[in-house]
Design a protein around this motif. Sequence first.
Motif, PDB file in Angstrom:
ATOM      1  N   VAL A  29       0.854  -1.188   0.000  1.00 54.13           N
ATOM      2  CA  VAL A  29       0.000   0.000   0.000  1.00 54.13           C
ATOM      3  C   VAL A  29       0.890   1.238   0.000  1.00 54.13           C
ATOM      4  N   LEU A  30       0.683   2.107  -0.962  1.00 53.02           N
ATOM      5  CA  LEU A  30       1.481   3.314  -1.111  1.00 53.02           C
ATOM      6  C   LEU A  30       0.662   4.546  -0.770  1.00 53.02           C
ATOM      7  N   GLY A  31       1.350   5.600  -0.344  1.00 49.24           N
ATOM      8  CA  GLY A  31       0.677   6.826   0.046  1.00 49.24           C
ATOM      9  C   GLY A  31       0.586   7.826  -1.084  1.00 49.24           C
ATOM     10  N   TRP A  32      -0.309   8.770  -0.918  1.00 48.54           N
ATOM     11  CA  TRP A  32      -0.481   9.912  -1.800  1.00 48.54           C
ATOM     12  C   TRP A  32      -0.912   9.495  -3.200  1.00 48.54           C
ATOM     13  N   GLY A  33      -1.405   8.275  -3.367  1.00 43.73           N
ATOM     14  CA  GLY A  33      -1.885   7.845  -4.676  1.00 43.73           C
ATOM     15  C   GLY A  33      -0.821   7.746  -5.737  1.00 43.73           C
ATOM     16  N   ARG A  34       0.436   7.580  -5.335  1.00 41.76           N
ATOM     17  CA  ARG A  34       1.529   7.500  -6.295  1.00 41.76           C
ATOM     18  C   ARG A  34       1.722   6.079  -6.792  1.00 41.76           C
ATOM     19  N   GLN A  35       2.174   5.969  -8.039  1.00 42.81           N
ATOM     20  CA  GLN A  35       2.479   4.671  -8.599  1.00 42.81           C
ATOM     21  C   GLN A  35       3.816   4.174  -8.058  1.00 42.81           C
ATOM     22  N   PRO A  36       3.971   2.852  -7.876  1.00 44.23           N
ATOM     23  CA  PRO A  36       5.244   2.325  -7.352  1.00 44.23           C
ATOM     24  C   PRO A  36       6.442   2.710  -8.209  1.00 44.23           C
ATOM     25  N   ALA A  37       6.290   2.679  -9.521  1.00 44.47           N
ATOM     26  CA  ALA A  37       7.422   3.017 -10.388  1.00 44.47           C
ATOM     27  C   ALA A  37       7.868   4.462 -10.181  1.00 44.47           C
ATOM     28  N   ALA A  38       6.907   5.362  -9.969  1.00 47.05           N
ATOM     29  CA  ALA A  38       7.253   6.768  -9.755  1.00 47.05           C
ATOM     30  C   ALA A  38       8.008   6.964  -8.442  1.00 47.05           C
ATOM     31  N   LEU A  39       7.595   6.258  -7.396  1.00 43.53           N
ATOM     32  CA  LEU A  39       8.284   6.377  -6.118  1.00 43.53           C
ATOM     33  C   LEU A  39       9.668   5.747  -6.177  1.00 43.53           C
ATOM     34  N   ARG A  40       9.800   4.628  -6.899  1.00 41.00           N
ATOM     35  CA  ARG A  40      11.133   4.044  -7.065  1.00 41.00           C
ATOM     36  C   ARG A  40      12.048   4.998  -7.822  1.00 41.00           C
ATOM     37  N   ALA A  41      11.483   5.697  -8.809  1.00 40.53           N
ATOM     38  CA  ALA A  41      12.286   6.666  -9.555  1.00 40.53           C
ATOM     39  C   ALA A  41      12.769   7.789  -8.639  1.00 40.53           C
ATOM     40  N   PHE A  42      11.905   8.256  -7.728  1.00 41.54           N
ATOM     41  CA  PHE A  42      12.324   9.277  -6.774  1.00 41.54           C
ATOM     42  C   PHE A  42      13.473   8.765  -5.898  1.00 41.54           C
ATOM     43  N   SER A  43      13.345   7.528  -5.398  1.00 40.67           N
ATOM     44  CA  SER A  43      14.397   6.965  -4.552  1.00 40.67           C
ATOM     45  C   SER A  43      15.715   6.868  -5.303  1.00 40.67           C
ATOM     46  N   GLN A  44      15.660   6.406  -6.544  1.00 40.22           N
ATOM     47  CA  GLN A  44      16.879   6.270  -7.335  1.00 40.22           C
ATOM     48  C   GLN A  44      17.497   7.623  -7.642  1.00 40.22           C
ATOM     49  N   ARG A  45      16.659   8.634  -7.907  1.00 36.96           N
ATOM     50  CA  ARG A  45      17.197   9.965  -8.184  1.00 36.96           C
ATOM     51  C   ARG A  45      17.859  10.567  -6.954  1.00 36.96           C
ATOM     52  N   LEU A  46      17.270  10.328  -5.781  1.00 33.56           N
ATOM     53  CA  LEU A  46      17.888  10.820  -4.557  1.00 33.56           C
ATOM     54  C   LEU A  46      19.263  10.179  -4.341  1.00 33.56           C
ATOM     55  N   CYS A  47      19.327   8.855  -4.482  1.00 28.39           N
ATOM     56  CA  CYS A  47      20.599   8.157  -4.282  1.00 28.39           C
ATOM     57  C   CYS A  47      21.624   8.570  -5.333  1.00 28.39           C
ATOM     58  N   ARG A  48      21.208   8.646  -6.585  1.00 33.78           N
ATOM     59  CA  ARG A  48      22.142   8.985  -7.647  1.00 33.78           C
ATOM     60  C   ARG A  48      22.680  10.412  -7.479  1.00 33.78           C
ATOM     61  N   GLY A  49      21.791  11.356  -7.145  1.00 32.42           N
ATOM     62  CA  GLY A  49      22.232  12.726  -6.948  1.00 32.42           C
ATOM     63  C   GLY A  49      23.188  12.871  -5.775  1.00 32.42           C
ATOM     64  N   PHE A  50      22.921  12.134  -4.700  1.00 33.63           N
ATOM     65  CA  PHE A  50      23.818  12.187  -3.542  1.00 33.63           C
ATOM     66  C   PHE A  50      25.156  11.537  -3.874  1.00 33.63           C
ATOM     67  N   ASN A  51      25.124  10.405  -4.580  1.00 33.80           N
ATOM     68  CA  ASN A  51      26.370   9.747  -4.972  1.00 33.80           C
ATOM     69  C   ASN A  51      27.232  10.657  -5.839  1.00 33.80           C
ATOM     70  N   GLU A  52      26.617  11.326  -6.800  1.00 38.50           N
ATOM     71  CA  GLU A  52      27.377  12.197  -7.687  1.00 38.50           C
ATOM     72  C   GLU A  52      27.991  13.367  -6.926  1.00 38.50           C
ATOM     73  N   ALA A  53      27.267  13.874  -5.941  1.00 34.21           N
ATOM     74  CA  ALA A  53      27.811  14.979  -5.151  1.00 34.21           C
ATOM     75  C   ALA A  53      28.980  14.515  -4.288  1.00 34.21           C
ATOM     76  N   VAL A  54      28.859  13.335  -3.685  1.00 27.12           N
ATOM     77  CA  VAL A  54      29.937  12.824  -2.841  1.00 27.12           C
ATOM     78  C   VAL A  54      31.166  12.488  -3.679  1.00 27.12           C
ATOM     79  N   ASN A  55      30.956  11.848  -4.836  1.00 31.98           N
ATOM     80  CA  ASN A  55      32.087  11.468  -5.688  1.00 31.98           C
ATOM     81  C   ASN A  55      32.772  12.691  -6.288  1.00 31.98           C
TER      82      ASN A  55
END
Length: 354
Positions: A29-55
């Motif tokens: 069950v997901l919140g805010w009526g979001r699709q699972p793929a969209a939320l996974r994309a948000f998670s991946q973008r957060l991790c990727r953006g943080f990784n690029e900043a650290v590297n």
Amino acid sequence: SSAVLAQKMTITALRHLRQVAQEVSGEVVLGWGRQPAALRAFSQRLCRGFNEAVNGFVDDGWSLLGSDGVEDVIIAINSSPSKLLGSQLVSSDGLSALNGGILCAKASMLLQNVPPALLVRFLREHRSEWADCNIDAYSSATTKENAYNVPGSLGGIAGSQVILPLAHTVEHEEFLEVIKLEGHGLTHEEALLSKDMFLLQLCSGIDEHAAGFCAQLVFAPIDASFADDAPLLPSGFRVIPLESGSDASPPNRTLDLASALEVGSAGTRTSGDCGDTPYNLRSVLTIAFQFTYQNHVRDNVAAMARQYVRHVIASVQRVAIALAPSLQCPHLGPRPPPGTPEALTLARWICQSY
């Protein structure tokens, strides 16, 4: 070793496949009526953006900025924000036309006797212990509009934080949530200027028994509309253990902050019981904060970022000192008075100021 790395990557991949399967079957069950793929994309973008900043790779457009003589905080800039944030932010506020870019302030520190999961959980639940509301307001404003004033002239004083869950993995080893920072002004003018701010936050590794590479807390300011293509500029913390096999704690070990530091909990253990002691546990904490800037205020933003990261480092050190001794075994040294992390931190502040 390569075997451990392969095992962790395989376990991570299998958990991801199981998560996708349960999302497709409708078991999650997901919140805010979001699709699972969209939320996974948000998670991946957060991790990727943080990784690029650290590297801070040169191939990604990053370059180091001159230091102020103290090498505790590294400042890197990226003059091609469209590569990291997409064309939406660049076209919406004219960042590229006004010669702007992205600035990242990062630092690392060694932690001893502090479980990564416990520290990240505290940082997530007690944001006011280390965050500055003016910096949050500045980050939120610069990703939405042409408001490039250096923090200090921003109105409004942030109140409490509200955690709004979005999604979590099957075994609750990763959380995606929205943090609502409620603005409350002390005066009438501040009340008119203060507004609620929102952060998209990814928290993982707070379960110490789950197989994973690290514990991290990554967040980025977002607009209240929460569009799927909203630009994200992630900042946050990542804790990587240095000894993967040093923690031989029993399965029933609790990581709950209240019960772990509960008054009287030390009296129920014998002098030889060190099953939940993180003694000699070492880990590396990486802190990275990203900001957008325009060239005419770049040096001011860099100075602000350095000062802020140093403030965060000092706050995290105080929290780590408050958390670490309370979990040591009695025969390893004197045990401080039991209490909550807030009480221990406050007591240390009073002693240090005196």
